[in-house]
Write an enzyme that holds these catalytic residues in place. Sequence first.
Site, short mmCIF file in Angstrom:
data_model
loop_
_atom_site.label_atom_id
_atom_site.label_comp_id
_atom_site.label_asym_id
_atom_site.label_seq_id
_atom_site.Cartn_x
_atom_site.Cartn_y
_atom_site.Cartn_z
CG ASP A 192 -0.48 -8.29 0.82
OD1 ASP A 192 -0.87 -7.70 1.89
OD2 ASP A 192 -0.37 -9.60 0.69
CG HIS A 193 3.16 -9.44 2.58
ND1 HIS A 193 3.40 -9.83 4.04
CD2 HIS A 193 2.02 -10.28 2.52
CE1 HIS A 193 2.84 -10.75 4.62
NE2 HIS A 193 1.81 -11.08 3.61
CG HIS A 220 -1.35 -12.03 5.36
ND1 HIS A 220 -0.94 -11.46 4.56
CD2 HIS A 220 -2.17 -11.27 5.96
CE1 HIS A 220 -0.91 -10.18 4.50
NE2 HIS A 220 -1.85 -10.20 5.54
N GLY A 221 -2.25 -16.17 3.90
CA GLY A 221 -2.19 -17.66 3.57
C GLY A 221 -3.38 -18.27 3.58
N GLY A 222 -4.27 -17.75 2.70
CA GLY A 222 -5.63 -18.18 2.60
C GLY A 222 -5.84 -19.50 1.85
#
Length: 285
Positions: A81-82, A211-213
């Site tokens: 990820d990322h 994202h940012g869940g």
Amino acid sequence: MLVNLNEILLPAKKKKYAVGLFNSVNLELARGIIQAAEETGSPVIMGTAEVLLPYGPLEELSYFLVPMAKKAKVPVVIHYDHGLTFEKCIQALKLGFTSIMYDCSTDTYEENVRKVKELTYIAHQFGATVEGELGHVGDNEGSAEGDSHLSDPSAFYTDPEQAKDYVNQTKIDALAIAVGTAHGAYKFKPKLDFDRISAISNSVDIPLVLHGGSGLSDDDFKMAIQRGISKVNIFTDINDASAIGAQNAFADGKKCLTDMIPYEVEAIKKAVISKMKLFDSVGRR
């Protein structure tokens, strides 16, 4: 069983549920994630992010993440990820990761398209899938991703028409969108642009990623999934759960690492199961 994103996200998109990505930087997190998936019969995405590599080096993580996925009784994607650098993304592919998120969201649109298109072509030769990001998901203070603050976050939201062009040019398999979330723990309740999620979902034919869940309300998740989100990224919640497990072990008089591990794994498993139920991925193996 080890799979790529298409094998679990395309059914999720069609049936309007979501699959969670749960990052792992050590064996305890990985065990909790896999146990949760197998107990609930849920497909799962497990992996790490480039900013987390100081806590768990990529090659060392691959030694157990990939074999655990292959042995699992449910479909498991091993996702990087990322990814911020081309070199690390390629290394992840060579180590057996089946999915890559190449984050070029802070580049110009043209550079984002060029770089992600190139990596997507390469990843597809490995049989791996690629997630791109259009718009930019910000960072809450103290998040693993950093401490940047956007004075006007909506200026970085994903544009539906541009999303269509981006997907067509890059040939990516999943698209991370910016609609009001941020990485890390929230100090204030976020306000998601649900209409924008619907508009983007209607403009592209690939699964969308939130994202940012960690820290969103249950209602936020349910509405986002109904509007078109098929993958949700979670780390802060399970990272916190692991620490609480260790605290509970101390409270019970456990002072050795080996005595603490079962507490941590159980706490992580419960946190992951909670999210799997919320995302409606239970029994979707």
